[in-house]
Design an enzyme around this catalytic site. Structure first.
Site, PDB file in Angstrom:
ATOM      1  N   LYS A  33      11.966  50.397  42.549  1.00  0.00           N
ATOM      2  CA  LYS A  33      10.896  49.694  41.975  1.00  0.00           C
ATOM      3  C   LYS A  33       9.934  50.497  40.946  1.00  0.00           C
ATOM      4  O   LYS A  33       9.530  51.581  41.359  1.00  0.00           O
ATOM      5  CB  LYS A  33       9.870  49.335  43.104  1.00  0.00           C
ATOM      6  CG  LYS A  33      10.611  48.516  44.239  1.00  0.00           C
ATOM      7  CD  LYS A  33      10.124  48.521  45.605  1.00  0.00           C
ATOM      8  CE  LYS A  33      10.984  47.750  46.465  1.00  0.00           C
ATOM      9  NZ  LYS A  33      12.188  48.629  47.378  1.00  0.00           N
ATOM     10  N   TRP A  38      11.983  45.500  39.282  1.00  0.00           N
ATOM     11  CA  TRP A  38      13.238  46.136  40.005  1.00  0.00           C
ATOM     12  C   TRP A  38      14.142  46.314  38.882  1.00  0.00           C
ATOM     13  O   TRP A  38      14.538  45.651  38.249  1.00  0.00           O
ATOM     14  CB  TRP A  38      13.380  44.844  41.039  1.00  0.00           C
ATOM     15  CG  TRP A  38      12.735  44.531  42.119  1.00  0.00           C
ATOM     16  CD1 TRP A  38      11.542  45.217  42.480  1.00  0.00           C
ATOM     17  CD2 TRP A  38      13.208  43.999  43.229  1.00  0.00           C
ATOM     18  NE1 TRP A  38      10.999  44.894  43.580  1.00  0.00           N
ATOM     19  CE2 TRP A  38      11.848  43.941  44.198  1.00  0.00           C
ATOM     20  CE3 TRP A  38      14.048  43.089  43.692  1.00  0.00           C
ATOM     21  CZ2 TRP A  38      11.832  43.338  45.362  1.00  0.00           C
ATOM     22  CZ3 TRP A  38      14.013  42.436  44.830  1.00  0.00           C
ATOM     23  CH2 TRP A  38      13.162  42.444  45.567  1.00  0.00           C
ATOM     24  N   THR A  78      27.749  47.318  63.484  1.00  0.00           N
ATOM     25  CA  THR A  78      27.661  47.726  62.272  1.00  0.00           C
ATOM     26  C   THR A  78      27.284  49.136  62.052  1.00  0.00           C
ATOM     27  O   THR A  78      26.295  49.634  62.807  1.00  0.00           O
ATOM     28  CB  THR A  78      26.273  46.875  61.598  1.00  0.00           C
ATOM     29  OG1 THR A  78      25.184  47.044  62.376  1.00  0.00           O
ATOM     30  CG2 THR A  78      26.611  45.442  61.504  1.00  0.00           C
TER      31      THR A  78
HETATM   32  P1  AMP Z   1      29.385  45.999  56.216  1.00  0.00           P
HETATM   33  O1  AMP Z   1      28.633  45.157  57.302  1.00  0.00           O
HETATM   34  O2  AMP Z   1      29.441  47.413  56.387  1.00  0.00           O
HETATM   35  O3  AMP Z   1      30.654  45.370  55.716  1.00  0.00           O
HETATM   36  O4  AMP Z   1      28.223  46.026  55.033  1.00  0.00           O
HETATM   37  C1  AMP Z   1      27.846  44.739  54.293  1.00  0.00           C
HETATM   38  C2  AMP Z   1      27.046  45.288  53.060  1.00  0.00           C
HETATM   39  O5  AMP Z   1      28.104  45.866  52.215  1.00  0.00           O
HETATM   40  C3  AMP Z   1      26.618  44.076  52.192  1.00  0.00           C
HETATM   41  O6  AMP Z   1      25.239  43.475  52.794  1.00  0.00           O
HETATM   42  C4  AMP Z   1      26.264  44.650  50.945  1.00  0.00           C
HETATM   43  O7  AMP Z   1      25.300  45.512  50.867  1.00  0.00           O
HETATM   44  C5  AMP Z   1      27.784  45.468  50.835  1.00  0.00           C
HETATM   45  N1  AMP Z   1      28.784  44.975  50.086  1.00  0.00           N
HETATM   46  C6  AMP Z   1      29.884  44.328  50.634  1.00  0.00           C
HETATM   47  N2  AMP Z   1      30.572  43.953  49.650  1.00  0.00           N
HETATM   48  C7  AMP Z   1      30.055  44.158  48.383  1.00  0.00           C
HETATM   49  C8  AMP Z   1      30.197  43.655  47.039  1.00  0.00           C
HETATM   50  N3  AMP Z   1      31.466  43.384  46.633  1.00  0.00           N
HETATM   51  N4  AMP Z   1      29.278  44.208  46.071  1.00  0.00           N
HETATM   52  C9  AMP Z   1      28.201  44.839  46.532  1.00  0.00           C
HETATM   53  N5  AMP Z   1      28.069  45.055  47.751  1.00  0.00           N
HETATM   54  C10 AMP Z   1      28.625  44.905  48.613  1.00  0.00           C
END
Ligand code: AMP
Length: 540
Positions: free
Chosen positions: A438, A443, A185
């Site tokens: 915040k 929020w 990640t």
């Molecule tokens: P990653 O592991 O890099 O794919 O990041 C995951 C994070 O991306 C999630 O925990 C969310 O915060 C964000 N994320 C993924 N898809 C969406 C979506 N459709 N809308 C809002 N945030 C998203």
């Protein structure tokens, strides 16, 4: 008493074997990194993957060893995954958009023995090679004619390397819970963390991801993953497409609006998937050039929140159904999809888009809940928001080589997202828990404000961050990038937002910038943005 059914481990090579048998001539089309469009099919991919596996074993690669790939979406990249897992090894996808030091860090942490890469990234790896003492060999995904001169250790052109194998090989059987894939990640703070997928988790996730209420992948589908293979398993498409026998179109290195439109159009793609930034580029291109996509039925958008204006533009102007999805690397990655249910299927107009902007509901294999800080479950009323937690067979239970429990007492993983869930089960992300603003003990969702701001006709992109405030703790600052060739004023944007949100949610100020920083996976980089505005003070 046990059931009396066969023991048939869920192994990845079964997917490509099935594709080669049942969908042998189904096409895999690539915009190659060298330039021309190339065509192959599942029978050939399977045969070449067997050679990759045979060749890796001869190279001394053992079950469980990590073989990295740093490459665009191409047929060669695809067959390398099947070859690696078919040799019992683990494909480790490296995101080339990470900072070079991060790439070196994760390759060392993963102990990659081999790196398979495109010609594009040879200079990048040459600059890093000294920091990668454990990499024994670099395989450049090209042929002898296009092989660049390089000093990379034991570098070889993929086609030359593959020619040394005859494909007379039997996949190495490992147990279904054995590691198959590794993806780090892109943590914005601290070191990246490795998510280690298993054969079983990938197979189950791909089955769940293919369904009619998920990505809708079948044997008459033509699918183009803009989402890279190096971004969270390409949202399962590298497995789901061969599993279901779909025609697969690989866009290679060119992901701008014109190039993506060309591939979607000439290959008559019916389904595609990618992040909002890519779709905003495509939309702008189509609007500017007066282009359409009559064959494209479904566009899947995830990775960041899909703005309502974008969803409506694709659906209303172009007749392309938009499917909003949410997930994360730790979830293989799909966690929810916004298809209609019996209770929402007849909605129209605004009510329909009120559902479509939500991130959707969890498919079978994903359990989801929202809780307060004390792990008390919160109601599914569409209003109460809390920590979004998940569990399932394709959700991480630990990070690679990190000795730390990441599950709560009930075995759920805290996603770090804040969300609501409505009575019909549709989840909506209100923020990352780190990004929520915040203000006065309440929020404010930065995502809601951003989505609203990009609805303004002159705004290309928007980001909201909290700025310290003596009375309210934090107040929202809206940062915007105007559309190409347009100008936009603070007052015009604020006036546009007026009346569409609660008064106390209104940003205290708007700053117009040329560019908003992004992370390696295309998300707005709020850590960097907050640093950029570290000295900024709100008016008054
Ligand atoms: P990653 O592991 O890099 O794919 O990041 C995951 C994070 O991306 C999630 O925990 C969310 O915060 C964000 N994320 C993924 N898809 C969406 C979506 N459709 N809308 C809002 N945030 C998203």
């Amino acid at each position: 008493m046990l059931g009396l059914m066969q023991d048939w481990p869920l192994l990845i090579h079964r997917i490509i074997d099935h594709a080669a048998r049942q969908h042998a001539t189904q096409e895999v089309v690539t915009r190659s990194v060298e330039g021309p469009i190339t065509r192959t099919n599942y029978a050939a991919i399977c045969q070449r993957a067997l050679k990759v596996a045979q060749r890796l074993v001869r190279e001394g690669v053992k079950p469980g060893d990590r073989v990295a790939t740093m490459a665009w979406n191409t047929a060669r990249h695809l067959e390398s995954w099947y070859g690696i897992t078919g040799a019992g090894a683990v494909y480790h996808t490296i995101n080339p958009r990470l900072f070079p030091e991060q790439i070196a860090w994760i390759a060392n942490h993963a102990e990659d023995r081999v790196i398979m890469t495109d010609i594009t990234f040879v200079p990048l790896l040459e600059a890093l090679a000294e920091k990668l003492p454990k990499v024994e060999r670099y395989i450049v995904l090209t042929d002898a004619a296009h092989m660049p001169a390089t000093k990379l250790r034991n570098a070889v052109a993929y086609e030359t390397w593959l020619d040394e194998a005859d494909g007379d090989f039997k996949w190495l059987d490992v147990e279904e819970n054995a590691a198959a894939g590794l993806c780090y990640t892109s943590g914005t703070t601290g070191n990246p963390k490795g998510v280690l997928y298993s054969h079983r988790s990938n197979v189950l996730h791909s089955l769940a991801a293919s369904g009619v209420d998920a990505l809708t992948i079948g044997s008459t589908t033509t699918i183009l993953p803009v989402v890279p293979l190096f971004h969270a398993n390409s949202w399962s498409i590298a497995f789901s497409a061969p599993m279901m026998g779909a025609k697969l179109v690989m866009p290679g290195a060119k992901l701008d609006g014109a190039s993506v439109h060309e591939m979607l159009s000439t290959e008559k793609v019916t389904c595609t998937a990618g992040v909002p930034t890519v779709w905003l580029m495509l939309l702008q291109y189509m609007q500017k050039e007066g282009k359409t996509l009559p064959d494209l039925k479904r566009l899947v958008v995830g990775g960041s929140a899909a703005p309502r204006a974008m969803i409506e533009a694709f659906e209303k102007q172009y007749g392309i159904e938009v499917l909003h999805a949410w997930g994360m690397t730790e979830m293989s990655p799909l966690g929810s999809l916004g298809s209609m249910k019996a209770c929402t299927a007849n909605l129209q107009g605004e009510a329909l888009y009120d559902v479509k902007v939500k991130q959707g509901y969890a498919p079978f294999t994903v359990e989801m809940k929202i809780t307060d800080d004390h792990d008390k479950e919160l109601p599914w009323d569409g209003k109460t928001f809390g920590r979004l937690k998940v569990a399932g067979p394709a959700v991480a239970k630990a990070y690679f080589r990190v000795d730390e429990n990441i599950l709560d007492a009930n075995g759920f993983f805290d996603t770090g997202d804040v969300a609501t869930i409505d009575a019909n089960g549709y989840m909506q992300i209100t923020d990352r828990s780190k990004d929520v603003i915040k203000s006065g003990g309440e929020w404010i969702s930065s995502i809601d404000l951003e989505n609203l701001a990009v609805g303004h006709p002159d705004v290309a992109e928007a980001a909201v961050i909290g700025i310290a405030h003596p009375k309210w703790d934090e107040r929202p600052l809206l940062v915007i990038v105007p559309k190409e060739g347009r100008t936009v004023s603070r007052d015009a944007v604020l006036e546009y937002m007026q009346g569409k949100i609660a008064k106390w949610w209104m940003p205290d100020d708007v700053q117009v910038v040329a560019e908003i920083p992004h992370t390696a996976t295309g998300k707005i980089n709020k850590v960097t943005l907050r640093k950029q505005f570290a000295d900024y003070r709100l008016p008054g």
